[in-house]
Structures are given as structure tokens and as C-alpha cells.
Enzyme design. Structure first.
Site, PDB file in Angstrom:
ATOM      1  N   CYS A  38       0.854  -1.189   0.000  1.00  0.00           N
ATOM      2  CA  CYS A  38       0.000   0.000   0.000  1.00  0.00           C
ATOM      3  C   CYS A  38       0.886   1.234   0.000  1.00  0.00           C
ATOM      4  CB  CYS A  38      -0.967  -0.013   1.188  1.00  0.00           C
ATOM      5  SG  CYS A  38      -0.280   0.579   2.741  1.00  0.00           S
ATOM      6  N   CYS A  41       3.105   1.199   2.928  1.00  0.00           N
ATOM      7  CA  CYS A  41       4.085   0.101   2.963  1.00  0.00           C
ATOM      8  C   CYS A  41       5.424   0.563   2.399  1.00  0.00           C
ATOM      9  CB  CYS A  41       3.605  -1.079   2.122  1.00  0.00           C
ATOM     10  SG  CYS A  41       2.356  -2.084   2.905  1.00  0.00           S
ATOM     11  N   CYS A  62      16.070  21.434 -15.033  1.00  0.00           N
ATOM     12  CA  CYS A  62      15.071  22.280 -15.650  1.00  0.00           C
ATOM     13  C   CYS A  62      13.707  21.613 -15.510  1.00  0.00           C
ATOM     14  CB  CYS A  62      15.409  22.489 -17.121  1.00  0.00           C
ATOM     15  SG  CYS A  62      14.146  23.419 -17.976  1.00  0.00           S
ATOM     16  N   CYS A 120      -4.009  -2.016   6.739  1.00  0.00           N
ATOM     17  CA  CYS A 120      -3.176  -2.747   5.778  1.00  0.00           C
ATOM     18  C   CYS A 120      -2.772  -4.094   6.374  1.00  0.00           C
ATOM     19  CB  CYS A 120      -1.931  -1.925   5.421  1.00  0.00           C
ATOM     20  SG  CYS A 120      -0.790  -2.776   4.312  1.00  0.00           S
TER      21      CYS A 120
END
Ligand SMILES: [Zn+2]
Length: 222
Positions: A38, A41, A62, A120
């Protein structure tokens, strides 16, 4: 991070993309809660180390290509989303793009077992249980025959990913010369290139007149 947390909580697959601050590289990432890493993670360096983004600015870079790089990365993200939604092609888990070398990297980021997002971790646990249950089912149905696509190592504590080295064959010099004049596969020239050598009979005889005389002749023609 808020989107990440919300998606982890409800198990919603999502994708994110980013362009580096030097404006010449970017990535897109697919996130399937529990199955793939995730956003927490494996967060980008700036987020992970909480360094002020302004301190990462590099001299001599640039930013003119920023909109271009963003356009390319956004296009890749939409393409990946379409593949996922309309079920065609191969959906990329994590695709990196380096504009300086036109280099693309493709990898699969495993979820981090010590991710800071609690949802998670719950999703990871659920995914593992589901995978185990499916494996049991397969074993019951298939009489315990080993699957061909079983990963070599079931556990990957350090999230090590093995990638193939790019194969670089050294072409012969004559091939190199030919390759220089040949378009890449799938492309062709719209018209033939001019010949670099000229036949003798195609040459116009050099007259003895000097350039001044020729110019006055040309003016008289008008
Ligand atoms: Zn996570």
C-alpha cells in the site's frame, strides 16, 4: 495517505501515480489491499523520511519537462486503469518511467508486514488466510498435486524481488551500420532516402564559365 487508509479499511483496489521533483521520472502503482504494497508500505522517500521537499531540489534541473512527464505518467495511469476495469492486457503492479533514458521498470511490491497502517496489516492477514484456504481447496480437489505457479518461497520477510538482467547483445559493426539506417520494428520510411553515391552518367559536365557569367545568364532569363 487518507485515501490509502480508507481503501485499506474497505479493501478497495486503487491506483496512484507520481512524478519526481526533478520532473524527468515518474511511476504508477496498483494497490490491492493485503495483496500488494500500500502507499504506507513503501512510501516515497520524501514522505518516508519527512524531509522538507524544498531541500531535495537539485541545481541545474530544468522543470520545463514537468507537464510532459506528468502527461505521460497520467496516460500510463489511465491505460492501466482501463486494463483493470475492462479486463484486457496485463495490469502493471508498479511501473516506473525514466525520461532521461526512456527506461521503464516493472515490478511487484509486496506488502510490508510492519506497515504503519493498521488496516493494511488486517488486510494482509485476511489475504494470507484466503490464500491458504484456496490452497487447501485446490489440494482437496486436485488430490494434492503441486501447482505449477506456486512461488518458490512462500514467505518473503524482506520483500526481496528478483529481476532479470537486461540482455544486451553486442551487434557486429556491419549490423550497427545497417541498424543506423533502419527504422525500429513496426516502422517504415515514408519515402526512400536519397542515394549518397552518384553514377558518372548522371553527372552534369562542369562548364568553364565562372559564377558571375552564370548569374548574368540567369538574370537575362527572367
Ligand atoms: Zn501497507
Amino acid at each position: 495517505m487518507a485515501i490509502n487508509s480508507a481503501c485499506n479499511e474497505i479493501g478497495q483496489t486503487w491506483m496512484e501515480s507520481g512524478v519526481s521533483e526533478n520532473a524527468v521520472s515518474g511511476h504508477i502503482q496498483l494497490m490491492v489491499p493485503g495483496k500488494l504494497a500500500c502507499f504506507s508500505c513503501a512510501p516515497p522517500l520524501v514522505v518516508a523520511s519527512e524531509i522538507d521537499e524544498r531541500t531535495l531540489k537539485r541545481e541545474g534541473v530544468c522543470a520545463a519537462s514537468l507537464p510532459t512527464t506528468m502527461g505521460i505518467v497520467a496516460g500510463l495511469l489511465v491505460q492501466n486503469a482501463l486494463k483493470h476495469l475492462l479486463n484486457f492486457g496485463q495490469v502493471s503492479a508498479c511501473l516506473g518511467y525514466n525520461a532521461m533514458k526512456d527506461f521503464f521498470s516493472l515490478m511487484v511490491l509486496q506488502p510490508n508486514p510492519s506497515c504503519s497502517d493498521s488496516w493494511c496489516l488486517k488486510q494482509q492477514e485476511q489475504y494470507l488466510q484466503k490464500a491458504k484456504a484456496e490452497e487447501k481447496n485446490r489440494a482437496a480437489v486436485g488430490g494434492g498435486e503441486p501447482e505449477e505457479d506456486v512461488p518458490l518461497h512462500a514467505e518473503n520477510e524482506w520483500n526481496i524481488v528478483v529481476e532479470d538482467d537486461p540482455v544486451e547483445s553486442v551487434p557486429e559493426e556491419s549490423e550497427l551500420h545497417e541498424a543506423k539506417n533502419k527504422p525500429a520494428e513496426g516502422l517504415k520510411f515514408e519515402f526512400e532516402q536519397a542515394k549518397s553515391s552518384v553514377n558518372d552518367d548522371e553527372l552534369v559536365a562542369d562548364s568553364e564559365q565562372d559564377i558571375g557569367e552564370l548569374m548574368s545568364q540567369l538574370n537575362n532569363l527572367k
